[in-house]
Design a protein around this motif. Structure first.
Motif, PDB file in Angstrom:
ATOM      1  N   ALA A   1       0.832  -1.210   0.000  1.00 43.26           N
ATOM      2  CA  ALA A   1       0.000   0.000   0.000  1.00 43.26           C
ATOM      3  C   ALA A   1       0.865   1.258   0.000  1.00 43.26           C
ATOM      4  O   ALA A   1       0.496   2.284  -0.576  1.00 43.26           O
ATOM      5  N   GLN A   2       2.045   1.178   0.630  1.00 50.05           N
ATOM      6  CA  GLN A   2       2.950   2.338   0.672  1.00 50.05           C
ATOM      7  C   GLN A   2       3.401   2.747  -0.717  1.00 50.05           C
ATOM      8  O   GLN A   2       3.749   3.907  -0.952  1.00 50.05           O
ATOM      9  N   ILE A   3       3.442   1.781  -1.638  1.00 48.98           N
ATOM     10  CA  ILE A   3       3.897   2.115  -2.996  1.00 48.98           C
ATOM     11  C   ILE A   3       2.757   1.913  -4.007  1.00 48.98           C
ATOM     12  O   ILE A   3       2.978   1.627  -5.181  1.00 48.98           O
ATOM     13  N   ASP A   4       1.529   2.059  -3.487  1.00 50.85           N
ATOM     14  CA  ASP A   4       0.323   2.055  -4.334  1.00 50.85           C
ATOM     15  C   ASP A   4       0.127   0.779  -5.130  1.00 50.85           C
ATOM     16  O   ASP A   4      -0.252   0.829  -6.308  1.00 50.85           O
ATOM     17  N   ILE A   5       0.401  -0.338  -4.496  1.00 48.24           N
ATOM     18  CA  ILE A   5       0.126  -1.609  -5.174  1.00 48.24           C
ATOM     19  C   ILE A   5      -0.865  -2.402  -4.342  1.00 48.24           C
ATOM     20  O   ILE A   5      -0.715  -2.544  -3.129  1.00 48.24           O
ATOM     21  N   GLN A   6      -1.915  -2.872  -5.011  1.00 50.19           N
ATOM     22  CA  GLN A   6      -2.918  -3.733  -4.378  1.00 50.19           C
ATOM     23  C   GLN A   6      -2.596  -5.147  -4.769  1.00 50.19           C
ATOM     24  O   GLN A   6      -2.550  -5.471  -5.960  1.00 50.19           O
ATOM     25  N   LEU A   7      -2.357  -5.985  -3.801  1.00 51.52           N
ATOM     26  CA  LEU A   7      -1.863  -7.326  -4.113  1.00 51.52           C
ATOM     27  C   LEU A   7      -2.949  -8.270  -4.634  1.00 51.52           C
ATOM     28  O   LEU A   7      -3.958  -8.493  -3.966  1.00 51.52           O
ATOM     29  N   SER A   8      -2.718  -8.790  -5.834  1.00 56.64           N
ATOM     30  CA  SER A   8      -3.603  -9.787  -6.431  1.00 56.64           C
ATOM     31  C   SER A   8      -2.936 -11.158  -6.296  1.00 56.64           C
ATOM     32  O   SER A   8      -1.795 -11.246  -5.843  1.00 56.64           O
ATOM     33  N   ALA A   9      -3.627 -12.189  -6.728  1.00 55.34           N
ATOM     34  CA  ALA A   9      -3.064 -13.547  -6.663  1.00 55.34           C
ATOM     35  C   ALA A   9      -1.735 -13.616  -7.414  1.00 55.34           C
ATOM     36  O   ALA A   9      -0.796 -14.287  -6.990  1.00 55.34           O
ATOM     37  N   GLU A  10      -1.656 -12.901  -8.542  1.00 54.16           N
ATOM     38  CA  GLU A  10      -0.431 -12.878  -9.348  1.00 54.16           C
ATOM     39  C   GLU A  10       0.736 -12.265  -8.565  1.00 54.16           C
ATOM     40  O   GLU A  10       1.857 -12.768  -8.614  1.00 54.16           O
ATOM     41  N   HIS A  11       0.428 -11.151  -7.874  1.00 54.06           N
ATOM     42  CA  HIS A  11       1.466 -10.522  -7.051  1.00 54.06           C
ATOM     43  C   HIS A  11       1.959 -11.509  -5.995  1.00 54.06           C
ATOM     44  O   HIS A  11       3.152 -11.670  -5.790  1.00 54.06           O
ATOM     45  N   TRP A  12       1.011 -12.172  -5.344  1.00 53.17           N
ATOM     46  CA  TRP A  12       1.373 -13.089  -4.248  1.00 53.17           C
ATOM     47  C   TRP A  12       2.281 -14.213  -4.731  1.00 53.17           C
ATOM     48  O   TRP A  12       3.191 -14.640  -4.027  1.00 53.17           O
ATOM     49  N   LYS A  13       2.012 -14.683  -5.963  1.00 55.69           N
ATOM     50  CA  LYS A  13       2.835 -15.772  -6.491  1.00 55.69           C
ATOM     51  C   LYS A  13       4.302 -15.336  -6.541  1.00 55.69           C
ATOM     52  O   LYS A  13       5.198 -16.077  -6.116  1.00 55.69           O
ATOM     53  N   ALA A  14       4.523 -14.119  -7.052  1.00 59.19           N
ATOM     54  CA  ALA A  14       5.893 -13.602  -7.138  1.00 59.19           C
ATOM     55  C   ALA A  14       6.469 -13.363  -5.741  1.00 59.19           C
ATOM     56  O   ALA A  14       7.609 -13.744  -5.456  1.00 59.19           O
ATOM     57  N   ILE A  15       5.691 -12.735  -4.869  1.00 60.08           N
ATOM     58  CA  ILE A  15       6.172 -12.385  -3.523  1.00 60.08           C
ATOM     59  C   ILE A  15       6.565 -13.647  -2.738  1.00 60.08           C
ATOM     60  O   ILE A  15       7.631 -13.708  -2.120  1.00 60.08           O
TER      61      ILE A  15
END
Lengths: 104, 170
Positions: A35-49
């Motif tokens: 949220a600090q860098i204006d990103i809302q985490l989707s399933a795709e984001h979580w896979k990478a993270i």
């Protein structure tokens, strides 16, 4: 090491703001960091993270973009859409890891 | 009334990418060891949000030519940085040995072969352009080049499209 407050959490960070304590991280903190860098985490984001977290634990260093693609299975093109501008550093920030050191 | 001030969270600055920084890289060499610097720097720039355009000219054409791109070579001949006697570089077969060794070393650090590296650069938003004069001299056409090359253009066209860019000539 500076301590900063993100949401209601106190965390240890380096001079730039990257988390320095692997164990202070959890999914909730990731959402706050994103949220600090204006990103809302989707399933795709979580896979990478989650790949970054696991790979760091196994290898002792933050994976480069190429490694996230080749080993983590997230296409490079997608990474640039999910984490626009500076994908490798943004992913590392959200995953609570140091900036990647590798050149490629 | 008591006012409490909450210090803003320490967050890395990712916004310096929005300054419209642009990088032009001219690749003029076809040796294996001279192909990689341009590719690595292009890849790094793209990862930092810098718009990146590459122009392949003269021997640099080998980097994007399908029949050559898998077969770039390294020779120790004339390269004092290998710290080997120069005579060795001239022995038949040494180029092949040195090339195989360098390819192995490059793969060992997780860096891809040239065609795959070009794919990665394009997937990261990079642009590849081929030099018109080189294509004409070498009798090569669009079909002879890596699929991701956007076109064969004149040097003036490239200079025009990289207006305001920082430039690297390799």
């Amino acid at each position: 090491m500076p301590i900063t407050t993100v949401g209601d959490r106190q965390i240890h960070v380096d001079d730039e703001g990257f988390l320095t304590e692997y164990s202070e991280w959890d999914d909730e903190l990731a959402k706050l960091l994103a949220a600090q860098i204006d990103i809302q985490l989707s399933a795709e984001h979580w896979k990478a993270i989650h790949f970054l977290r696991d790979d760091f634990k196994a290898q002792g260093q933050t994976p480069t973009l190429r490694r996230v693609t080749v080993v983590g299975g997230v296409p490079t093109k997608d990474l640039f859409q999910l984490f626009p501008g500076k994908p490798a550093k943004k992913m590392a920030y959200i995953a609570g890891l140091p900036k990647p050191q590798g050149c490629v | 009334m008591i006012e409490t001030e909450v210090a803003p969270a320490l967050v890395p600055n990712f916004d310096d990418v929005t300054t419209g920084r642009k990088l032009a890289i001219i690749c003029s060499k076809g040796n294996l060891d001279m192909a990689y610097p341009g590719l690595v720097l292009a890849n790094a720039a793209l990862g930092e949000g810098v718009e990146t355009l590459m122009f392949f000219t003269f021997w640099g054409f080998d980097i994007i030519t399908k029949s050559r791109m898998n077969d770039l070579k390294f020779t120790p001949l004339g390269n004092t940085a290998t710290h080997m006697p120069q005579g060795i570089g001239g022995i038949p077969g040494i180029t092949a040995v040195a090339t195989a060794k360098m390819k192995k070393d490059i793969a060992a650090v997780g860096v891809p072969e040239v065609p795959e590296f070009l794919d990665q650069i394009v997937a990261s938003g990079g642009h590849l352009w081929a030099c018109r004069m080189s294509a004409d001299m070498m009798h090569l056409e669009r079909a002879d080049l890596h699929e991701a090359v956007e076109g064969i253009i004149s040097a003036s066209d490239f200079i025009e499209m990289t207006d305001g860019a920082q430039l690297l000539f390799i």
